[in-house]
Scaffold this active site. Structure first.
Site, mmCIF file in Angstrom:
data_model
loop_
_atom_site.group_PDB
_atom_site.id
_atom_site.type_symbol
_atom_site.label_atom_id
_atom_site.label_comp_id
_atom_site.label_asym_id
_atom_site.label_seq_id
_atom_site.Cartn_x
_atom_site.Cartn_y
_atom_site.Cartn_z
ATOM 1 N N LYS A 45 -16.116 27.539 82.529
ATOM 2 C CA LYS A 45 -17.648 26.452 82.368
ATOM 3 C C LYS A 45 -17.595 25.436 81.986
ATOM 4 O O LYS A 45 -16.282 24.906 82.061
ATOM 5 C CB LYS A 45 -18.243 27.023 81.220
ATOM 6 C CG LYS A 45 -19.403 26.634 80.857
ATOM 7 C CD LYS A 45 -20.590 27.129 79.206
ATOM 8 C CE LYS A 45 -21.759 26.977 79.077
ATOM 9 N NZ LYS A 45 -22.038 27.342 77.929
ATOM 10 N N ARG B 61 -37.432 39.455 69.184
ATOM 11 C CA ARG B 61 -37.167 40.272 69.435
ATOM 12 C C ARG B 61 -36.406 41.346 68.218
ATOM 13 O O ARG B 61 -35.581 41.900 68.691
ATOM 14 C CB ARG B 61 -35.429 39.935 70.450
ATOM 15 C CG ARG B 61 -35.494 38.999 71.320
ATOM 16 C CD ARG B 61 -34.712 37.942 71.542
ATOM 17 N NE ARG B 61 -33.278 38.471 71.986
ATOM 18 C CZ ARG B 61 -33.051 38.778 73.022
ATOM 19 N NH1 ARG B 61 -33.933 38.413 74.477
ATOM 20 N NH2 ARG B 61 -31.290 39.321 73.282
ATOM 21 N N GLU C 250 -29.903 39.376 67.643
ATOM 22 C CA GLU C 250 -31.176 38.738 66.733
ATOM 23 C C GLU C 250 -31.134 39.907 66.177
ATOM 24 O O GLU C 250 -31.881 40.133 64.386
ATOM 25 C CB GLU C 250 -32.772 38.213 67.326
ATOM 26 C CG GLU C 250 -32.096 37.262 67.743
ATOM 27 C CD GLU C 250 -31.245 37.608 69.313
ATOM 28 O OE1 GLU C 250 -31.567 36.104 69.590
ATOM 29 O OE2 GLU C 250 -31.351 37.726 69.324
#
Length: 644
Positions: A288, A405, A377
């Site tokens: 990244k 969610r 979640e």
């Protein structure tokens, strides 16, 4: 200032142009694409490290596959900047995330190359599988369907559900696992350790390369040899790794890991995989922030750094002469630590957003009492419920849009069981440049309809602290009700915010300003706009009363009786959907008690509102200070229906 592309990138306006290049030109194109992203984001802002990490992968995918006929789905979309630049949007790329400009995420309405709209994580595999099965049903067996998913997004349950289903099909699906050990913050959990085991097994990788060479000759060896090679490869994986291969156990052909920055090898591998039928997974290792040293060194900081000097790496920050209000998320983080210091049963939970929610403050101060559960979640809510059954005082911090969610878990696992979990919903209301996938538009409506649920919204930092203190109190914790506190992205209004705790009476509002003729009822931070609106109106000789209601559920009925007995013109203001939200609750009260008044509801309309600065979106929807003032004028000086 427009960013000038490199000479090769300037010739690539679509993937068709890209596919006209020779393979030897691709490294130069990747270098120019990476530099274009660095140049643009340093000047205009946006997400950063994720897209730098997949530059070579992006070029290779569009080079090998016939997009947009071959369908490419990017999970989340933070990593899709290179994709946007290569698919006809280079000259408009500087407008992304600005009001009326390009979206910061792939979006079906924006381009044929954006096969699926994304913003929430872990949807790519299910979407790509649906497309692959649909292609089969339509008799198209040649089309490829590629889902690019990060190892962070892979921690969510939906990703596993998609893989589980994919393995039971013969669909033409390729899952590209972009493994950089990061989501926004470092990844956590057993899956991270499992992927590390795969990538560091030198013996396995050496033998795997030999198997790979044989796999490339499948078309010459025939089906029997193909099946034999598959069995041998699977057996080697099982014997050389500590665990049998997770993906192979789901009937996904596993290939890799390979270097995600070796574009020549990527193209060769993808070209081979394009001709191997059935569901398969390619494990690609990336860094990244690749190609920009500061972003490689501090990947969390450079996920979305804002504007910066690309030469020095210094992130630009505004300098103020006077103390400024803190972000609401930081008030939450520091307040949670204070509460935890007072009460050993206070714990914190977040699904993969410790820095975004400022739960990292508690994770640093009390690492054994703050939990990052990954992009999960649903698990975060039920995990919180489980702790609550044992008497822990659980603060579960989830962005408003992501709480959607886990709605079933809020109802089934928390409220039906009368568990006093405290839900702190960050980014409530308009999320700004992240756009409609991230707007917290619906939480007031979807939380207030659940039994055993308190719903509150602070107007400032002091109220946030006091609501958290109240939610953690023995009285509320023993009341067998969940407690939702929602607050917006960004700064509050109080530079001196660290005030002593005061317990609130649940369901009680307050009058901010008395007045005549019109009452303005607000919930949450948006009440500060009403203060500005009353100041504008005062210059015109208009003095509306202003009430900060604080709680949507339970409503302060005593205060509402006083208001409806005094005023026949009322404006309600919320940074949430008007359908079913705070204004609807006020109308329900009015109807139930037989009052007659002209009520104007301000908030987010029944429409998808795009991205932009928060104030731009508030203005568009008519509940910025000027919009609130105009609503008061309409009620006072024009003949309008009783209820709007």
């Amino acid at each position: 200032m427009l960013i000038t592309p490199g000479p090769l990138l300037a010739t690539v306006n679509t993937p068709d142009d890209l596919r006209k290049l020779s393979k030897t030109q691709l490294p130069q194109l990747a270098d120019e694409l990476r530099q274009f992203i660095i140049d643009d984001v340093s000047v205009y802002g946006g997400h950063f490290g994720a897209s730098l990490g997949v530059v070579e992968l992006t070029v290779a995918l569009h080079y090998v596959f016939n997009t947009p006929d071959d369908q490419l789905i990017w999970d989340v979309g933070h990593q899709a900047y290179g994709h946007k630049i290569l698919t006809g949007r280079r000259d408009r790329f500087h407008t992304q995330r600005f009001y009326k400009g390009l979206s910061g995420f792939p979006k079906r309405k924006e381009s044929a190359y954006d096969a699926f709209g994304v913003g929430h994580s872990s949807t790519s595999i299910s979407a790509a599988l649906g497309m692959a099965v649909a292609s089969q049903l339509q008799g198209n067996t040649e089309r490829s369907h590629i889902a690019v998913i990060g190892d962070g997004a892979l921690t969510a349950g939906e990703a596993f559900e998609g893989m589980n289903h994919a393995g039971a099909t013969d669909s033409n699906l390729l899952i590209v696992l972009n493994d950089n050990c990061m989501s926004i913050d470092p990844n956590v959990g057993a899956l991270r350790e499992y992927l590390t085991d795969i990538t560091t097994s030198q013996t396995y990788n050496k033998v795997k390369d030999e198997i790979w060479n044989l796999l490339g000759k499948m078309d010459k060896l025939g089906k029997t040899a193909q099946e034999l090679v598959s069995q041998v490869q699977s057996g080697i994986k099982s014997s050389l790794l500590e665990q049998s291969n997770l993906f192979e156990s789901l009937h996904l052909r596993y290939f890799g890991p390979i270097d995600g920055h070796d574009i020549d090898h990527l193209v060769s591998v993808l070209d081979d995989l394009k001709h191997i039928p059935g569901p398969k997974l390619l494990h690609v290792l990336t860094v990244k922030g690749k190609g920009y040293a500061p972003a490689e060194k501090d990947q969390t900081k450079w996920h979305a750094p804002g504007l910066f000097d690309k030469v020095t790496g210094v992130i630009q920050k505004k300098v103020y002469d006077t103390p400024q209000p803190p972000k609401y998320q930081d008030v939450f983080g520091h307040t949670l630590v204070e509460l935890a210091q007072q009460n050993p049963r206070v714990v914190g939970v977040t699904p993969a957003m410790p820095s975004g929610s400022s739960m990292n403050i508690m994770m640093k101060a009390m690492p054994d009492r703050a939990f990052d559960v990954g992009i999960a979640e649903q698990h975060a809510v039920t995990f919180s419920a489980g702790m609550a059954t044992q008497g822990e005082v659980v603060f579960c911090n989830i962005y408003s849009t992501f709480m959607q969610r886990a709605y079933d878990q809020v109802i089934h696992d928390v409220c039906i069981q009368e568990l006093p979990v405290v839900f702190c919903l960050d980014r409530a209301g308009f999320a700004g440049a992240d756009g409609p996938t991230h707007h917290g538009a619906y939480d007031l409506a979807y939380m207030r309809c659940i039994p055993n649920m308190i719903v509150a919204a602070p107007m400032n930092e002091q109220e946030l602290r006091n609501m958290m203190f109240t939610a953690a109190s023995d009285e509320v914790q023993q009341g067998k009700q969940a407690f939702t506190i929602r607050y917006p992205r960004g700064e509050g209004v109080m530079p001196d915010w660290r005030t002593p705790f005061e317990k609130q009476e649940v369901g009680k509002g307050q009058m901010i300003q008395d007045g005549d003729d019109v009452a303005i009822l607000t919930i949450g931070h948006i009440g500060n706009y009403a203060i500005q609106a009353t100041q504008l109106l005062a210059k015109e000789g208009v003095r509306p009363a202003h009430f900060d209601m604080r709680y949507v559920k339970p409503l302060d009925e005593e205060l509402l009786h006083q208001i409806f007995n005094r005023f026949d013109r009322i404006v309600t203001v919320e940074d949430g959907c008007v359908m079913g939200g705070f204004g609807s609750a006020v109308l329900e009260f009015m109807a139930e008690h037989g009052y007659m008044a002209r009520v104007k509801r301000l908030g987010i309309p029944d429409a998808v509102i795009e991205h932009g600065e928060q104030i731009e979106l508030h203005r568009e929807c008519g509940f910025d200070p000027a919009g609130i003032a105009e609503a008061v004028r309409e009620l006072l000086f024009t003949g309008r229906p009783v209820v709007v």
